[in-house]
Design a protein around this motif. Structure first.
Motif, short mmCIF file in Angstrom:
data_model
loop_
_atom_site.label_atom_id
_atom_site.label_comp_id
_atom_site.label_asym_id
_atom_site.label_seq_id
_atom_site.Cartn_x
_atom_site.Cartn_y
_atom_site.Cartn_z
N LEU A 5 9.82 -5.71 7.97
CA LEU A 5 9.18 -4.73 7.08
C LEU A 5 7.99 -5.32 6.34
O LEU A 5 6.94 -4.68 6.24
N LEU A 6 8.12 -6.54 5.82
CA LEU A 6 7.02 -7.15 5.10
C LEU A 6 5.81 -7.38 6.01
O LEU A 6 4.67 -7.26 5.57
N GLY A 7 6.07 -7.68 7.27
CA GLY A 7 4.97 -7.82 8.22
C GLY A 7 4.18 -6.53 8.37
O GLY A 7 2.96 -6.55 8.52
N TRP A 8 4.87 -5.41 8.33
CA TRP A 8 4.19 -4.12 8.44
C TRP A 8 3.53 -3.71 7.13
O TRP A 8 2.59 -2.92 7.12
N LEU A 9 4.02 -4.22 5.99
CA LEU A 9 3.43 -3.86 4.70
C LEU A 9 2.23 -4.73 4.32
O LEU A 9 1.41 -4.31 3.51
N LEU A 10 2.11 -5.94 4.88
CA LEU A 10 1.01 -6.82 4.52
C LEU A 10 -0.39 -6.23 4.78
O LEU A 10 -1.30 -6.48 3.99
N PRO A 11 -0.61 -5.45 5.84
CA PRO A 11 -1.95 -4.88 6.01
C PRO A 11 -2.37 -3.87 4.94
O PRO A 11 -3.57 -3.61 4.78
N LEU A 12 -1.42 -3.33 4.18
CA LEU A 12 -1.79 -2.34 3.16
C LEU A 12 -2.65 -2.92 2.05
O LEU A 12 -3.73 -2.37 1.76
N PRO A 13 -2.25 -4.01 1.36
CA PRO A 13 -3.15 -4.56 0.34
C PRO A 13 -4.43 -5.12 0.96
O PRO A 13 -5.48 -5.11 0.30
N THR A 14 -4.34 -5.56 2.19
CA THR A 14 -5.55 -6.05 2.87
C THR A 14 -6.54 -4.90 3.05
O THR A 14 -7.73 -5.04 2.74
N ALA A 15 -6.05 -3.77 3.52
CA ALA A 15 -6.93 -2.61 3.72
C ALA A 15 -7.47 -2.08 2.39
O ALA A 15 -8.63 -1.69 2.31
N LEU A 16 -6.64 -2.08 1.35
CA LEU A 16 -7.11 -1.63 0.04
C LEU A 16 -8.20 -2.56 -0.50
O LEU A 16 -9.17 -2.10 -1.11
N GLY A 17 -8.05 -3.87 -0.27
CA GLY A 17 -9.08 -4.82 -0.69
C GLY A 17 -10.39 -4.63 0.06
O GLY A 17 -11.47 -4.70 -0.53
N VAL A 18 -10.29 -4.37 1.35
CA VAL A 18 -11.50 -4.09 2.14
C VAL A 18 -12.15 -2.80 1.66
O VAL A 18 -13.38 -2.70 1.58
N TYR A 19 -11.33 -1.81 1.31
CA TYR A 19 -11.86 -0.57 0.75
C TYR A 19 -12.57 -0.84 -0.59
O TYR A 19 -13.61 -0.24 -0.88
N GLY A 20 -12.03 -1.74 -1.39
CA GLY A 20 -12.69 -2.13 -2.64
C GLY A 20 -14.05 -2.75 -2.40
O GLY A 20 -15.01 -2.49 -3.14
N ILE A 21 -14.16 -3.58 -1.37
CA ILE A 21 -15.46 -4.17 -1.02
C ILE A 21 -16.43 -3.08 -0.59
O ILE A 21 -17.62 -3.09 -0.96
#
Length: 148
Positions: free
Chosen positions: A30-46
């Protein structure tokens, strides 16, 4: 057999996408599938910074998510790389002997640890500085608005 060197490099290079978790624990992690979420939100912030400028309040909340995710994955690369062969094989290669070659440390493992330490620390400190700087600038601006 789960290789310690490969796991350290996957955590360093592909950690924000959960690749090391999938390698070590399988596709049902489950954590492997959840890790891309904060990554995508950070890229959206950029992307928001590029679109709205540095004064965008959402960007100083979203960008550190990417930095903290990268720093956390770099920390896991360090942990994996510094784990003793006996601990590694007991945890990830339970059917293998305690001194199986998959858990041994070599110069590629040390390179992953050194680069993870360098990049992880840099990204973590930059994320904290960026977030706090914009938070305090926002607070000062709101204080000026109140005092006028």
């Amino acid at each position: 057999m789960k290789n310690k060197t490969l796991a350290a490099w996957l955590a360093f290079l592909g950690g924000p996408l959960g690749l090391h978790r999938f390698y070590l624990r399988g596709m049902s992690d489950l954590l492997g599938w959840l890790l891309p979420l904060p990554t995508a939100l950070g890229v959206y912030g950029i992307a928001r910074v590029q679109q709205h400028g540095l004064d965008d309040p959402w960007s100083w909340v979203l960008i550190p998510l990417l930095g903290f995710t990268i720093a956390g994955c770099a920390l896991f690369a360090i942990i994996y790389g510094l784990m003793s062969p006996e601990q590694w094989n007991a945890r990830f290669n339970s059917a293998a002997a305690a001194d199986a070659p998959a858990g041994r440390t070599n110069w590629l493992t040390i390179a992953a640890v050194v680069l993870s330490l360098l990049v992880g620390t840099t990204v973590l400190m930059a994320s904290i500085a960026y977030s706090f700087q914009h938070y305090f600038e926002y607070q000062i601006e709101e204080g000026r608005k109140i005092s006028q």
